[in-house]
Design a protein around this motif. Structure first.
Motif, PDB file in Angstrom:
ATOM      1  N   ARG A 196       3.419  -1.098   4.084  1.00 23.45           N
ATOM      2  CA  ARG A 196       2.741   0.199   4.020  1.00 23.45           C
ATOM      3  C   ARG A 196       3.784   1.290   3.827  1.00 23.45           C
ATOM      4  N   HIS A 243       0.849  -1.188   0.000  1.00 22.47           N
ATOM      5  CA  HIS A 243       0.000   0.000   0.000  1.00 22.47           C
ATOM      6  C   HIS A 243       0.882   1.233   0.000  1.00 22.47           C
ATOM      7  N   GLU A 303       5.012  -8.282   1.024  1.00 20.54           N
ATOM      8  CA  GLU A 303       3.556  -8.406   1.093  1.00 20.54           C
ATOM      9  C   GLU A 303       3.009  -7.628   2.283  1.00 20.54           C
ATOM     10  N   GLY A 304       2.023  -6.759   2.010  1.00 21.76           N
ATOM     11  CA  GLY A 304       1.360  -6.000   3.053  1.00 21.76           C
ATOM     12  C   GLY A 304       2.102  -4.759   3.517  1.00 21.76           C
TER      13      GLY A 304
END
Length: 82
Positions: free
Chosen positions: A77, A8, A74-75
């Protein structure tokens, strides 16, 4: 394994090829890959690609890091207003 990683950037989901740098993900996310703005408000993108210029400073999972030296996970931020 799909060979892709979802992270993200400023709250927006971005899917990149596994093993990509955060600097590459910024570029793929749109625009010129700006991580910061200058004192006059102009976008600043990674310049050297090896961490010397510090233009790619971002906050990754709450810690200030250099996007050109960080591998996407992965994941993860990423906040470009670091």
């Amino acid at each position: 394994m799909s060979g892709e990683t979802l992270l993200h950037i400023d709250g927006q989901p971005v899917r990149v090829k596994a093993g990509s740098s955060v600097a590459a993900a910024l570029r793929l996310a749109g625009g010129m890959g700006a991580a910061r703005t200058s004192v006059t408000g102009q976008p600043r993108a990674p310049f050297c690609g090896m961490g010397a210029c510090q233009e790619c400073r971002v906050r990754i999972d709450g810690r200030q890091r250099l996007a050109c030296q960080a591998v996407c996970a992965e994941g993860m931020r990423v906040e470009t207003s670091a």
